[in-house]
Design an enzyme around this catalytic site. Structure first.
Site, PDB file in Angstrom:
ATOM      1  N   ARG A  67      52.039  30.261  67.482  1.00 56.74           N
ATOM      2  CA  ARG A  67      51.538  29.032  67.548  1.00 56.74           C
ATOM      3  C   ARG A  67      50.203  28.978  67.180  1.00 56.74           C
ATOM      4  O   ARG A  67      49.575  27.765  66.632  1.00 56.74           O
ATOM      5  CB  ARG A  67      51.901  28.176  68.817  1.00 56.74           C
ATOM      6  CG  ARG A  67      53.394  28.143  68.838  1.00 56.74           C
ATOM      7  CD  ARG A  67      53.753  27.379  70.193  1.00 56.74           C
ATOM      8  NE  ARG A  67      53.479  28.010  71.477  1.00 56.74           N
ATOM      9  CZ  ARG A  67      54.305  28.706  71.985  1.00 56.74           C
ATOM     10  NH1 ARG A  67      55.555  29.017  71.353  1.00 56.74           N
ATOM     11  NH2 ARG A  67      54.216  29.333  73.255  1.00 56.74           N
ATOM     12  N   TYR A  71      48.440  26.052  64.887  1.00 53.92           N
ATOM     13  CA  TYR A  71      47.513  25.115  65.036  1.00 53.92           C
ATOM     14  C   TYR A  71      46.481  25.165  64.121  1.00 53.92           C
ATOM     15  O   TYR A  71      45.913  24.065  64.014  1.00 53.92           O
ATOM     16  CB  TYR A  71      47.007  25.629  66.546  1.00 53.92           C
ATOM     17  CG  TYR A  71      47.969  25.539  67.919  1.00 53.92           C
ATOM     18  CD1 TYR A  71      48.840  24.610  67.530  1.00 53.92           C
ATOM     19  CD2 TYR A  71      47.734  26.367  68.810  1.00 53.92           C
ATOM     20  CE1 TYR A  71      50.141  24.517  68.763  1.00 53.92           C
ATOM     21  CE2 TYR A  71      48.758  26.214  69.958  1.00 53.92           C
ATOM     22  CZ  TYR A  71      49.860  25.308  69.715  1.00 53.92           C
ATOM     23  OH  TYR A  71      50.646  25.196  70.912  1.00 53.92           O
ATOM     24  N   TYR A  93      51.482  12.683  70.977  1.00 54.83           N
ATOM     25  CA  TYR A  93      52.358  12.146  72.254  1.00 54.83           C
ATOM     26  C   TYR A  93      51.647  12.484  73.446  1.00 54.83           C
ATOM     27  O   TYR A  93      50.885  13.459  73.706  1.00 54.83           O
ATOM     28  CB  TYR A  93      53.716  12.531  72.176  1.00 54.83           C
ATOM     29  CG  TYR A  93      54.078  14.014  72.330  1.00 54.83           C
ATOM     30  CD1 TYR A  93      54.306  14.221  73.808  1.00 54.83           C
ATOM     31  CD2 TYR A  93      54.116  14.797  71.367  1.00 54.83           C
ATOM     32  CE1 TYR A  93      54.640  15.533  73.897  1.00 54.83           C
ATOM     33  CE2 TYR A  93      54.432  16.036  71.677  1.00 54.83           C
ATOM     34  CZ  TYR A  93      54.795  16.540  72.727  1.00 54.83           C
ATOM     35  OH  TYR A  93      55.024  18.061  73.290  1.00 54.83           O
TER      36      TYR A  93
END
Length: 260
Positions: A67, A71, A93
């Protein structure tokens, strides 16, 4: 001298269209380009109604890919448009500063390169959790940890306070490339927690509501049943206090108004 491009990272809150602040919505509508990382495809569609050029960051996530690499790719995509002199908004969000590496990294890089950059807050999963479960952090206190971090490092757990464990759905994953955990890792977590809590202690699996027609998940289970529970990346484990607060009598005597 500040360069022409700019970056604002805003939070859209947890529930579509209901939690976003007027200021954050204004930034989105006035931007040249908007990068979005939303909780649901329907929420992305709603964001499309606010601006004609909304670019989803979701495709950068790939199962099996670290990840951290995803990113970096997201940050690069955002900064490319900032360097082109555009007013860029990153819409995330929840709260853009909570469990969100991309906004922090993108803002830091933009500032380092001389661009105007700042963050606007949003309603976070923690805010929804407190409201939905009726928790007052000021009553007995509250500890919060990322689950794998709690497992990897020696931390002092206070069982007289609430304990909130984020990202329980990837508990114990050291690859940072999976989007799930397994029963073996969860059993190790239960073993760790059982040093402070009975295995029959009631805990809550919480997921904030993201759509106006939905409801939050607030499943109450035994701590010992956690390895068999259905968990997702956005599932949070809430452990209520198992012990009462222990009075500090020596400090109470020092604080006694009669001693003044």
């Amino acid at each position: 001298m500040t360069n022409k491009g700019s970056l604002v990272c805003v939070g859209t809150g947890m529930m579509m269209a209901a939690h976003i602040t007027p200021l954050s919505q204004s930034y989105i509508q006035q931007a040249d380009v908007v990068f979005a990382l939303m909780s649901h495809g329907v929420v992305e569609k709603w964001l499309d109604s606010l601006h004609p050029d909304v670019r989803s960051l979701q495709p950068y996530y790939q199962e099996g890919q670290d990840r951290s690499q995803s990113y970096r790719q997201m940050v690069d995509a955002i900064l490319t448009e900032v360097r082109a002199g555009k007013k860029v908004v990153g819409a995330f969000y929840g709260h853009p500063g909570v469990f969100a590496q991309v906004p922090h990294q993108a803002l830091a890089q933009a500032r380092a390169e001389g661009f105007a950059a700042h963050m606007e807050p949003g309603v976070s999963a923690e805010d929804c959790l407190i409201a939905d479960l009726g928790i007052d952090p000021g009553r007995v206190g509250c500890q919060q940890y990322e689950t794998t971090q709690l497992m990897m490092f020696k931390r002092n757990i206070d069982p007289s306070a609430y304990l909130i464990l984020w990202q329980i759905g990837v508990a114990g994953d050291l690859s940072v490339a999976r989007f799930s955990t397994n029963q073996q890792r969860l059993a190790l977590l239960v073993e760790l927690l059982s040093e402070q809590y009975p295995v029959d202690h009631q805990v809550v699996l919480y997921e904030a509501c993201t759509l106006p027609v939905g409801k939050p998940r607030m499943d109450r289970i035994r701590l010992g049943d956690l390895p068999q529970a259905e968990l997702f990346l956005h599932t949070t484990l809430v452990i209520p206090p198992a012990k009462k607060l222990v009075p500090n009598m020596a400090m109470r005597q020092l604080l006694d108004p009669a001693a003044d």
